[in-house]
Write a protein that holds these residues in place. Structure first.
Motif, PDB file in Angstrom:
ATOM      1  N   ASP A 101      -9.709   3.028  -2.520  1.00  0.00           N
ATOM      2  CA  ASP A 101      -8.568   2.799  -3.403  1.00  0.00           C
ATOM      3  C   ASP A 101      -8.848   1.502  -4.156  1.00  0.00           C
ATOM      4  O   ASP A 101      -8.646   0.409  -3.621  1.00  0.00           O
ATOM      5  CB  ASP A 101      -7.278   2.709  -2.584  1.00  0.00           C
ATOM      6  CG  ASP A 101      -6.048   2.416  -3.433  1.00  0.00           C
ATOM      7  OD1 ASP A 101      -6.199   2.054  -4.608  1.00  0.00           O
ATOM      8  OD2 ASP A 101      -4.926   2.550  -2.903  1.00  0.00           O
ATOM      9  N   THR A 120       0.807  -1.213   0.000  1.00  0.00           N
ATOM     10  CA  THR A 120       0.000   0.000   0.000  1.00  0.00           C
ATOM     11  C   THR A 120       0.840   1.264   0.000  1.00  0.00           C
ATOM     12  O   THR A 120       0.329   2.348   0.228  1.00  0.00           O
ATOM     13  CB  THR A 120      -0.921   0.018   1.232  1.00  0.00           C
ATOM     14  OG1 THR A 120      -0.120   0.060   2.416  1.00  0.00           O
ATOM     15  CG2 THR A 120      -1.817  -1.204   1.266  1.00  0.00           C
ATOM     16  N   SER A 172      -0.505   3.883  -2.122  1.00  0.00           N
ATOM     17  CA  SER A 172      -1.907   4.222  -1.901  1.00  0.00           C
ATOM     18  C   SER A 172      -2.046   5.534  -1.151  1.00  0.00           C
ATOM     19  O   SER A 172      -1.269   5.828  -0.242  1.00  0.00           O
ATOM     20  CB  SER A 172      -2.597   3.104  -1.107  1.00  0.00           C
ATOM     21  OG  SER A 172      -3.906   3.495  -0.737  1.00  0.00           O
ATOM     22  N   PHE A 173      -3.068   6.320  -1.502  1.00  0.00           N
ATOM     23  CA  PHE A 173      -3.321   7.546  -0.757  1.00  0.00           C
ATOM     24  C   PHE A 173      -3.849   7.248   0.645  1.00  0.00           C
ATOM     25  O   PHE A 173      -3.952   8.143   1.479  1.00  0.00           O
ATOM     26  CB  PHE A 173      -4.303   8.447  -1.529  1.00  0.00           C
ATOM     27  CG  PHE A 173      -5.739   7.997  -1.507  1.00  0.00           C
ATOM     28  CD1 PHE A 173      -6.651   8.596  -0.652  1.00  0.00           C
ATOM     29  CD2 PHE A 173      -6.190   6.982  -2.349  1.00  0.00           C
ATOM     30  CE1 PHE A 173      -7.979   8.202  -0.621  1.00  0.00           C
ATOM     31  CE2 PHE A 173      -7.519   6.591  -2.339  1.00  0.00           C
ATOM     32  CZ  PHE A 173      -8.411   7.193  -1.470  1.00  0.00           C
ATOM     33  N   LEU A 174      -4.149   5.973   0.925  1.00  0.00           N
ATOM     34  CA  LEU A 174      -4.605   5.556   2.249  1.00  0.00           C
ATOM     35  C   LEU A 174      -3.499   4.893   3.068  1.00  0.00           C
ATOM     36  O   LEU A 174      -3.771   4.321   4.126  1.00  0.00           O
ATOM     37  CB  LEU A 174      -5.778   4.574   2.099  1.00  0.00           C
ATOM     38  CG  LEU A 174      -7.050   5.130   1.440  1.00  0.00           C
ATOM     39  CD1 LEU A 174      -8.078   4.013   1.231  1.00  0.00           C
ATOM     40  CD2 LEU A 174      -7.646   6.255   2.271  1.00  0.00           C
ATOM     41  N   SER A 175      -2.265   4.960   2.578  1.00  0.00           N
ATOM     42  CA  SER A 175      -1.180   4.202   3.220  1.00  0.00           C
ATOM     43  C   SER A 175      -0.836   4.706   4.617  1.00  0.00           C
ATOM     44  O   SER A 175      -0.288   3.961   5.417  1.00  0.00           O
ATOM     45  CB  SER A 175       0.074   4.244   2.328  1.00  0.00           C
ATOM     46  OG  SER A 175       0.510   5.576   2.134  1.00  0.00           O
ATOM     47  N   ASP A 231      -9.037   7.192  -7.668  1.00  0.00           N
ATOM     48  CA  ASP A 231      -9.013   7.173  -6.207  1.00  0.00           C
ATOM     49  C   ASP A 231     -10.153   8.091  -5.766  1.00  0.00           C
ATOM     50  O   ASP A 231     -10.323   9.185  -6.320  1.00  0.00           O
ATOM     51  CB  ASP A 231      -7.686   7.698  -5.669  1.00  0.00           C
ATOM     52  CG  ASP A 231      -6.536   6.729  -5.903  1.00  0.00           C
ATOM     53  OD1 ASP A 231      -6.797   5.535  -6.098  1.00  0.00           O
ATOM     54  OD2 ASP A 231      -5.372   7.191  -5.907  1.00  0.00           O
ATOM     55  N   ASN A 235      -6.475   7.195 -11.377  1.00  0.00           N
ATOM     56  CA  ASN A 235      -5.447   6.224 -11.016  1.00  0.00           C
ATOM     57  C   ASN A 235      -4.918   5.550 -12.281  1.00  0.00           C
ATOM     58  O   ASN A 235      -5.220   5.969 -13.399  1.00  0.00           O
ATOM     59  CB  ASN A 235      -5.992   5.207 -10.000  1.00  0.00           C
ATOM     60  CG  ASN A 235      -7.187   4.413 -10.541  1.00  0.00           C
ATOM     61  OD1 ASN A 235      -7.313   4.195 -11.751  1.00  0.00           O
ATOM     62  ND2 ASN A 235      -8.074   3.982  -9.658  1.00  0.00           N
ATOM     63  N   ASN A 274      -5.459  -0.834  -5.018  1.00  0.00           N
ATOM     64  CA  ASN A 274      -4.922  -1.637  -3.912  1.00  0.00           C
ATOM     65  C   ASN A 274      -6.007  -2.327  -3.093  1.00  0.00           C
ATOM     66  O   ASN A 274      -5.698  -3.025  -2.125  1.00  0.00           O
ATOM     67  CB  ASN A 274      -4.079  -0.759  -2.991  1.00  0.00           C
ATOM     68  CG  ASN A 274      -2.813  -0.262  -3.663  1.00  0.00           C
ATOM     69  OD1 ASN A 274      -1.935  -1.050  -4.002  1.00  0.00           O
ATOM     70  ND2 ASN A 274      -2.722   1.049  -3.880  1.00  0.00           N
TER      71      ASN A 274
END
Length: 419
Positions: free
Chosen positions: A161, A38, A41-44, A305, A320, A164
């Motif tokens: 996301d 991740t 990922s923008f959520l990482s 995303d 993305n 991912n």
């Protein structure tokens, strides 16, 4: 994970609930790889929840402390439970009758569980009374135990996301990176997200309309029949394919035309040459509506995303790596759905109206039981479709049609659409 075959192509994967559970167990076993997986990922930097994606977003959940799998549906208002899961796992004494309308032309009589339920996922919980019970694994083609919608996400921020397969639910956008995201206001009508988008039908005709953002749909874009009549799509669109469907979501029957849309623009993100549909239903969610002109589904949404901010009614989008996707111009002449009624087999739940298909004589409601002498219970639909795409020789089918055994021989199952 990109879907092998989605509803837009007229097909579903042959994934069942047991395989979904195995998938999630596999994710747990390799959880130590999450950080590396991740990193892009923008959520990482938060603590996201993993989901399985095949055109629908499936998450591990609990209903009254019972493990289950729920489908995220921004087009739904509340929690809906699958009848098989409900009758085997939940106390089924407090039931009342109700009539429900969905995509398609028929209203459906259903049962509603009147007692309180507690359901939880992604470290959040919600209570609900009066829960509709539907045969989702058949009518809506979901290998899940239920659907959750607006009531669970109300006053929250949802990060998705697709690449991912990560989802995050929080109370504000403060912990989330918003750089490079496009901020789009949305209206909330009848608990549905409605955004502005521009659709270009010809070089001389572009329409700025309002569209529902629906993560419960695995399609690209479906125009309502009311919109199609208003702008005269039957006259404007010269190259189109007619398809009729049964077992179509809650509404049971639906009819539409598929065609190539030259351009769909959401904010500053134009998507070129995508196959979309317009409905000719006279009732249901894709008939007339004063609130929206169509429904945007996951085959478009998966290219971004996404952050859905229900606290301020804003949608944040960032293209993305799936954004530039060259879509195949091939349509299946028919599509199949596993069924146990009236017999075990593959239900022909939609078909294209064309001289080639009519020659094959398959009909809506036929249940295929054997392919080239082999029982379909020993086969997978996805593998069957892959094999049919590669071969040019004929295929022999045995099917059940209204209780009668019918033998058919079909040729190609592929129709190439014009752009």
């Amino acid at each position: 994970m990109k879907p092998i075959l989605t509803k837009k192509n007229g097909m579903i994967t042959n994934l069942n609930r047991a395989q979904l559970i195995s998938y999630f167990l596999g994710l747990i076993l390799i959880s130590f790889l999450f950080t590396s997986c991740t990193s892009s990922s923008f959520l990482s930097k938060v603590n996201p929840t993993t989901f399985y994606y095949d055109g629908h977003i499936y998450l591990k959940a609990k209903v009254n402390s019972t493990d289950c799998i729920l489908d995220m549906d921004t087009g739904a208002e509340a929690l809906f439970l699958d009848s098989t899961f409900f009758y085997t796992k939940i106390d089924s004494t407090a039931l009342v009758d109700f009539t429900l309308e969905g995509v398609g032309t028929q209203k459906r009589k259903i049962k509603v569980y009147a007692d309180l339920l507690i359901y939880s996922l992604a470290n959040k919980a919600k209570a609900q009374q009066y829960t509709p019970i539907l045969n989702l694994q058949h009518t809506a083609r979901h290998p899940s135990d239920g659907i959750f919608g607006f009531h669970f996400m109300e006053n929250k921020v949802i990060g998705i996301d697709f690449v991912n397969q990560l989802l995050y639910i929080t109370e504000s956008t403060q912990s989330l990176p918003l750089n490079d995201f496009q901020k789009i206001p949305f209206e909330l009508k009848d608990k549905k997200i409605i955004i502005d988008a521009a659709v270009q039908f010809t070089d001389n005709f572009t329409y700025n309309g309002k569209f529902v953002v629906d993560t419960g749909s695995d399609n690209t874009l479906n125009f309502t029949s009311d919109f199609a009549k208003t702008v005269k799509l039957d006259t404007i669109i010269k190259n189109k394919v007619h398809r009729n469907s049964i077992a179509m979501g809650i509404g049971n029957y639906s009819s539409n035309f598929s065609f190539n849309l030259p351009k769909l623009s959401i904010a500053d993100s134009p998507i070129h040459n995508v196959f979309v549909d317009y409905s000719v239903d006279e009732s249901g969610a894709l008939s007339s509506s004063n609130n929206y002109d169509g429904i945007i589904g996951n085959s478009i949404l998966e290219r971004f995303d996404i952050l859905i901010d229900y606290t301020t009614n804003h949608l944040y989008l960032k293209p993305n790596k799936r954004f530039i996707t060259k879509e195949s111009n091939e349509q299946l002449l028919f599509s199949l759905l596993p069924t146990e009624s009236p017999v075990n087999g593959w239900l022909v739940h939609s078909k294209v109206s064309s001289p080639h298909f009519d020659k094959n004589e398959l009909q809506l409601g036929d249940v295929i039981t054997h392919v080239n002498g082999q029982n379909v219970n020993e086969l997978k639909i996805t593998n069957f479709i892959k094999q049919q795409k590669k071969k040019t020789n004929k295929t022999k089918l045995i099917l059940n049609r209204n209780g009668k055994i019918v033998h058919l021989t079909i040729e190609s199952i592929i129709l190439k659409m014009e752009r």
